[in-house]
Enzyme design. Structure first.
Site, mmCIF file in Angstrom:
data_model
loop_
_atom_site.group_PDB
_atom_site.id
_atom_site.type_symbol
_atom_site.label_atom_id
_atom_site.label_comp_id
_atom_site.label_asym_id
_atom_site.label_seq_id
_atom_site.Cartn_x
_atom_site.Cartn_y
_atom_site.Cartn_z
ATOM 1 N N HIS A 264 4.709 -9.378 -7.051
ATOM 2 C CA HIS A 264 4.690 -7.979 -7.484
ATOM 3 C C HIS A 264 6.023 -7.291 -7.147
ATOM 4 O O HIS A 264 6.677 -6.708 -8.017
ATOM 5 C CB HIS A 264 3.519 -7.262 -6.797
ATOM 6 C CG HIS A 264 3.374 -5.824 -7.173
ATOM 7 N ND1 HIS A 264 2.438 -5.383 -8.084
ATOM 8 C CD2 HIS A 264 4.040 -4.711 -6.780
ATOM 9 C CE1 HIS A 264 2.544 -4.074 -8.230
ATOM 10 N NE2 HIS A 264 3.504 -3.643 -7.436
ATOM 11 N N GLU A 265 6.430 -7.386 -5.903
ATOM 12 C CA GLU A 265 7.671 -6.714 -5.487
ATOM 13 C C GLU A 265 8.875 -7.357 -6.159
ATOM 14 O O GLU A 265 9.864 -6.675 -6.454
ATOM 15 C CB GLU A 265 7.812 -6.717 -3.963
ATOM 16 C CG GLU A 265 6.674 -6.024 -3.205
ATOM 17 C CD GLU A 265 6.297 -4.642 -3.735
ATOM 18 O OE1 GLU A 265 7.192 -3.941 -4.254
ATOM 19 O OE2 GLU A 265 5.108 -4.263 -3.660
ATOM 20 N N HIS A 268 9.439 -5.620 -9.430
ATOM 21 C CA HIS A 268 10.198 -4.372 -9.250
ATOM 22 C C HIS A 268 11.689 -4.690 -9.050
ATOM 23 O O HIS A 268 12.561 -4.003 -9.584
ATOM 24 C CB HIS A 268 9.694 -3.623 -8.009
ATOM 25 C CG HIS A 268 8.381 -2.910 -8.203
ATOM 26 N ND1 HIS A 268 8.186 -1.956 -9.166
ATOM 27 C CD2 HIS A 268 7.187 -3.003 -7.546
ATOM 28 C CE1 HIS A 268 6.933 -1.486 -9.093
ATOM 29 N NE2 HIS A 268 6.311 -2.106 -8.117
ATOM 30 N N GLU A 294 6.224 -0.057 -12.725
ATOM 31 C CA GLU A 294 4.999 -0.795 -12.427
ATOM 32 C C GLU A 294 4.684 -1.802 -13.539
ATOM 33 O O GLU A 294 4.040 -2.815 -13.285
ATOM 34 C CB GLU A 294 3.850 0.204 -12.217
ATOM 35 C CG GLU A 294 2.658 -0.326 -11.447
ATOM 36 C CD GLU A 294 2.935 -0.692 -9.987
ATOM 37 O OE1 GLU A 294 4.005 -0.323 -9.440
ATOM 38 O OE2 GLU A 294 2.088 -1.371 -9.389
HETATM 39 ZN ZN ZN Z 1 4.311 -1.662 -7.529
#
Ligand code: ZN
Length: 510
Positions: A264-265, A268, A294
């Site tokens: 997830h990170e 980003h 996101e």
């Molecule tokens: Zn996030």
């Protein structure tokens, strides 16, 4: 004009250096700083933020902006210079309308309520935070009062994270999504639950982290311009385009927690690492909005990282990495386990299908509070009623209800939640558009290759930073405005076979 542009950029570069230094102090605060550093750190952060705010709202910034705006009439809309003026104007207006004493009051209040919340949540004591939360609501409404021309009092707060979107549009979009999700969740949870016992094995932290790092290396995370460290609440932070860091956490007994929060990170970070280097030091060198940001974390975490094609390639590697958990587990069992759908209490642990219901509940309650239909005194009860209705299980206590998330207890009420669901919607819309342009993308993922997918995202989204508004990015990248259809199709195509759903069991995609 060139000389004045250079002057403006010099001022913006200094603001950027101040905010980057503050970000580094915050990173240190959540990783290595000893507890004794806390009081001085809070003061240091406040000093840097005040200096950045003063520099941005200085008369000299306004003078330069106004002159350049007058002279720049002939610049093409999509030139870097015209975009820089638009974005700087927006940041300037947002900063200058809000009095410095209000900013200080809000941040002092946020620190105070956060402190009380850290004790009230484990003690399940909503009454204790109630007066402070009432003050938060007052301050949030006061913030919007500094702006004019809005339809909903939530609009100026939403503008801070998802610029250009109005509460009314989001409410309408979420309403349609909710109508489709509620029956889908019902249909799935009427089927036998997936067996996810293979995921709860104790795996040493170093081995968990090593596997996650190997995956994001293949995704294309550039370790020469980033690193990973441990923290309590995973996040991504950036000090320059050459230093984009991610933070994760490890739960010894659930290796999917560190793995998927790393992916997830990384999503980003791929966005920030993909921004054009020549935008460095300007306000354009940042993601466009919380929703677009996101979309990238969810894309790499879910659409890639929880997909069957990805695991067809990577399953032998994770079996070899965690043999005590997975040696005798077939791929299909593992795939069903990491995609288990269930009605649960905690947003951050929720699966892809129920997750948005958690977000929409918060978004609607925020609007009810800000627009005066709901009092803080009735918030905990309103939460329970709505949760039962949408997610279908009772909320046993406020600790798992209205006290659950940090957002309302560390900043204004409003604008903090919608980005999560906008991101889910956009992740599928971007992925569908990328596959339309390059039908071989899924085959590549199945071969452990991510270049074409990452390249598409970089060309259409990452490189531009915040040069375009979120709505412009969606239109330019996918040829249409934001729509929930690709997301609903994605969910249906994925979960129909996993739970053997019958088409007439839910409102099937159009
Ligand atoms: Zn996030």
């Amino acid at each position: 004009m060139d000389q004045r542009f250079d002057e403006l950029k010099r001022r913006l570069l200094e603001i950027n250096d101040l905010t980057s230094a503050a970000a580094l102090l915050r990173w240190d605060q959540t990783t290595y700083m000893p507890a004794g550093g806390a009081p001085a750190r809070a003061r240091q952060l406040a000093t840097l933020e005040r200096l950045a705010h003063e520099q941005l709202t200085a008369a000299e910034t306004a003078r330069l902006l106004e002159r350049l705006e007058r002279e720049s009439g002939s610049l093409p809309y999509d030139s870097d210079e015209a975009a820089l003026l638009r974005v700087t104007r927006r940041l300037y207006d947002q900063a200058v309308r809000v009095p410095a004493r209000f900013v200080a009051e809000l941040s002092e209040h946020a620190a105070a309520i956060y402190q009380v919340w850290t004790e009230a949540r484990p003690a399940n004591d909503f009454k204790r935070v109630r007066p402070l939360l009432e003050r938060t609501l007052d301050l949030s409404r006061q913030y919007s009062g500094y702006f004019s021309g809005w339809q909903s009092i939530a609009d100026p707060l939403i503008d801070l994270s998802d610029y250009g979107l109005k509460a009314a549009e989001i409410r309408e979009l979420f309403g349609r999504l909710r109508q489709r999700l509620v029956p889908l969740v019902r249909a799935i949870t009427e089927r036998p639950p997936a067996d996810d016992s293979c995921l709860s094995h104790a795996i040493p932290a170093e081995r968990q982290l090593a596997f996650g790092l190997e995956v994001i290396r293949r995704f294309g995370y550039d370790f020469d311009r980033g690193r990973q460290d441990l923290t309590h609440h995973p996040f991504m932070t950036k000090f320059s385009l050459g230093d984009v860091r991610i933070l994760t956490r490890v739960r010894e007994n659930d290796f999917t927690d560190s793995l998927f929060s790393t992916l997830h990170e990384c999503g980003h970070a791929l966005y920030e690492q993909g921004i054009r280097m020549d935008l460095e030091g300007t306000p354009l060198a940042a993601g466009a909005s919380s929703g677009v940001h996101e979309s990238q974390s969810r894309l790499w975490e879910n659409l890639v990282g929880r997909s069957l094609p990805f695991w067809r390639h990577s399953y032998p590697a994770i079996q070899a990495a965690f043999p005590e958990a997975l040696k005798r587990v077939p791929l299909e069992t593992f795939y069903a386990a990491i995609n288990k759908v269930e009605r649960s209490l905690i947003r951050t642990d929720a699966d892809e299908v129920t997750y948005n219901l958690h977000v929409m509940l918060r978004f609607d309650l925020e609007l009810d509070l800000l627009e005066g239909r709901l009092a803080i005194a009735d918030l905990a009860e309103a939460w329970r009623a709505r949760f039962q209705k949408d997610i279908g299980i009772p909320v046993p206590d406020d600790r798992n209800g209205a006290l659950q998330d940090v957002h309302w207890f560390s900043g204004p009420i409003g604008g903090a939640f919608q980005g999560y669901t906008l991101g889910n919607i956009l992740s599928a819309q971007f992925f569908a558009a990328a596959r339309r342009d390059h039908p071989g993308i899924v085959k590549e993922i199945e071969a452990g290759e991510f270049k074409t997918l990452r390249g598409w995202m970089r060309d259409r989204i990452y490189q531009h930073g915040s040069k375009f508004t979120p709505a412009e990015i969606v239109q330019r990248a996918t040829g249409q405005p934001m729509t929930i259809e690709p997301y609903m199709e994605y969910l249906w195509d994925k979960y129909q076979p996993l739970y053997d759903l019958e088409r007439d069991a839910v409102t099937a995609p159009a």
